[in-house]
Design a protein around this motif. Sequence first.
Motif, PDB file in Angstrom:
ATOM      1  N   VAL A 196     -48.352  36.644  44.060  1.00  0.00           N
ATOM      2  CA  VAL A 196     -48.129  35.279  44.542  1.00  0.00           C
ATOM      3  C   VAL A 196     -46.678  35.578  45.357  1.00  0.00           C
ATOM      4  O   VAL A 196     -45.890  35.806  44.600  1.00  0.00           O
ATOM      5  N   SER A 197     -46.693  35.339  46.558  1.00  0.00           N
ATOM      6  CA  SER A 197     -45.411  35.407  47.286  1.00  0.00           C
ATOM      7  C   SER A 197     -45.031  34.239  48.083  1.00  0.00           C
ATOM      8  O   SER A 197     -45.893  33.521  48.521  1.00  0.00           O
ATOM      9  N   THR A 198     -43.633  33.883  47.976  1.00  0.00           N
ATOM     10  CA  THR A 198     -43.385  32.478  48.485  1.00  0.00           C
ATOM     11  C   THR A 198     -41.784  32.738  48.845  1.00  0.00           C
ATOM     12  O   THR A 198     -41.040  33.327  48.374  1.00  0.00           O
ATOM     13  N   HIS A 199     -41.577  31.732  49.816  1.00  0.00           N
ATOM     14  CA  HIS A 199     -40.066  31.431  50.386  1.00  0.00           C
ATOM     15  C   HIS A 199     -39.790  30.030  49.769  1.00  0.00           C
ATOM     16  O   HIS A 199     -38.678  29.759  50.072  1.00  0.00           O
ATOM     17  N   SER A 229     -44.597  39.593  36.222  1.00  0.00           N
ATOM     18  CA  SER A 229     -43.163  40.003  36.485  1.00  0.00           C
ATOM     19  C   SER A 229     -42.924  39.083  37.595  1.00  0.00           C
ATOM     20  O   SER A 229     -43.541  38.444  38.470  1.00  0.00           O
ATOM     21  N   GLN A 230     -41.647  39.073  37.809  1.00  0.00           N
ATOM     22  CA  GLN A 230     -41.041  38.173  38.874  1.00  0.00           C
ATOM     23  C   GLN A 230     -39.814  38.898  39.612  1.00  0.00           C
ATOM     24  O   GLN A 230     -38.917  39.637  39.086  1.00  0.00           O
ATOM     25  N   TYR A 231     -39.961  39.095  40.959  1.00  0.00           N
ATOM     26  CA  TYR A 231     -38.833  39.645  41.959  1.00  0.00           C
ATOM     27  C   TYR A 231     -38.515  38.996  43.070  1.00  0.00           C
ATOM     28  O   TYR A 231     -39.315  38.104  43.480  1.00  0.00           O
ATOM     29  N   PHE A 279     -49.963  39.018  36.499  1.00  0.00           N
ATOM     30  CA  PHE A 279     -49.445  38.364  37.676  1.00  0.00           C
ATOM     31  C   PHE A 279     -47.979  39.008  38.202  1.00  0.00           C
ATOM     32  O   PHE A 279     -47.228  39.178  37.265  1.00  0.00           O
ATOM     33  N   ILE A 280     -47.809  38.900  39.579  1.00  0.00           N
ATOM     34  CA  ILE A 280     -46.512  39.286  40.192  1.00  0.00           C
ATOM     35  C   ILE A 280     -46.108  38.070  40.784  1.00  0.00           C
ATOM     36  O   ILE A 280     -46.905  37.762  41.796  1.00  0.00           O
ATOM     37  N   LEU A 281     -44.968  37.620  40.839  1.00  0.00           N
ATOM     38  CA  LEU A 281     -44.361  36.397  41.614  1.00  0.00           C
ATOM     39  C   LEU A 281     -43.411  37.298  42.472  1.00  0.00           C
ATOM     40  O   LEU A 281     -42.277  37.469  41.785  1.00  0.00           O
ATOM     41  N   SER A 291     -35.707  42.731  40.396  1.00  0.00           N
ATOM     42  CA  SER A 291     -36.082  41.875  39.260  1.00  0.00           C
ATOM     43  C   SER A 291     -35.329  40.464  39.067  1.00  0.00           C
ATOM     44  O   SER A 291     -34.143  40.483  39.009  1.00  0.00           O
ATOM     45  N   GLN A 292     -36.140  39.349  38.926  1.00  0.00           N
ATOM     46  CA  GLN A 292     -35.553  38.145  39.159  1.00  0.00           C
ATOM     47  C   GLN A 292     -36.017  37.518  37.660  1.00  0.00           C
ATOM     48  O   GLN A 292     -37.161  37.296  37.210  1.00  0.00           O
TER      49      GLN A 292
END
Length: 380
Positions: A217-220, A241-243, A27-29, A258-259
Amino acid sequence: MSSPSSGFENLEALAEHLRGELENKKFILLYAYNGTGKTRLSMAFKDIGKQEDARDTLYFNAFTEDLFTWDNDLDGDSERVLKINSASRFFAGLAEMEMDNRIRPLLSRYADFDFKIDTTEWEVSFSREITTGEGEQAKTVTVDDIKVSRGEENIFIWCFFLAIVQLAMDGAVAYQWIKYIYIDDPISSLDEQNAIVVANHLVQLYREATNPINTVVSTHHNLFFNVLHYEFKNHFNRQSSQYVLSQNRGTCGYVMRSQKGDTPSFHHVAALAELHRVSQGNTIHTYHFNMLRVVLEKTALFHGYGHFSACIKKDQDDADGILHQRFVDLLSHGKYALFEPSEMGSETKDYFRKILRKFLERYPFNPALFPNEAEEPPTP
């Protein structure tokens, strides 16, 4: 300590990078405010996998909704149906997979209407049970061929998508072409109140899968990001991973940072600085109202207001602030505003600058973030 970051010349290069990272992650967020290019990134990711007739990405974004169109029965005004684009691979297994029975348990979490899919006519009809009368005279009747609300339609399409994801992860032959799943901002299409439910439901679906498919998954949406952060951390910690994604103003490229935490820190300040920079020039697009609305909403929440209009400074001849609120409301919506950005008209630009300037005058952000790069443009 700053988070590690990577720069990319364009969205195609970033999409290639995401594909490479998914070789080692499930997963990538991604978090990015509206106007950064999330939808365009999802399309760039999808396009890389197009080889002649072959595809490898199942995606959900603003264009997924375009696979469904209403026939409102303008002649009879009684048999309203949602037409399905039969040419799309999205519906490859529709006739054989008893999709009604797969969608219905998913939809029941969110809605109280029912539906029927006609795979001969490629259309969906909706119905709802209502109670009429009172006391002993009360009875329940089914109203057929209704037109559901826009929000209910979006929830139905989201559940349709989830049913296909389930089929793909179960190894259904019709969906064996799917190597990646890309989900872009389902919260943009769904009601705010469903943010937590949607996030939890999505992760539950992956937890129950025997073979979860690699997914971006991309989001605002801060709340949606927050819930997914904890769900991924608890269940897929080493596999995700989260960015935070932003644009590099100097190179016109993109930066992915990176978040580590559950909230993208101070991203609204970066958005505000970008809006100020844009307002100093003459190239202002309609999607900049999307970005402005996000900042207004965050500020309203921080100050305990229920609506962003409380943060719009009112003019003497507009005591209720209705005019400026309507500008933000109308111009922060529109499905294609981000994918096919259009430049504002001169009068609209003036209103945009005025709303932004008065907001900055009212709330004391650090003025060093907002240098005057050009002479202040005239206001209406």
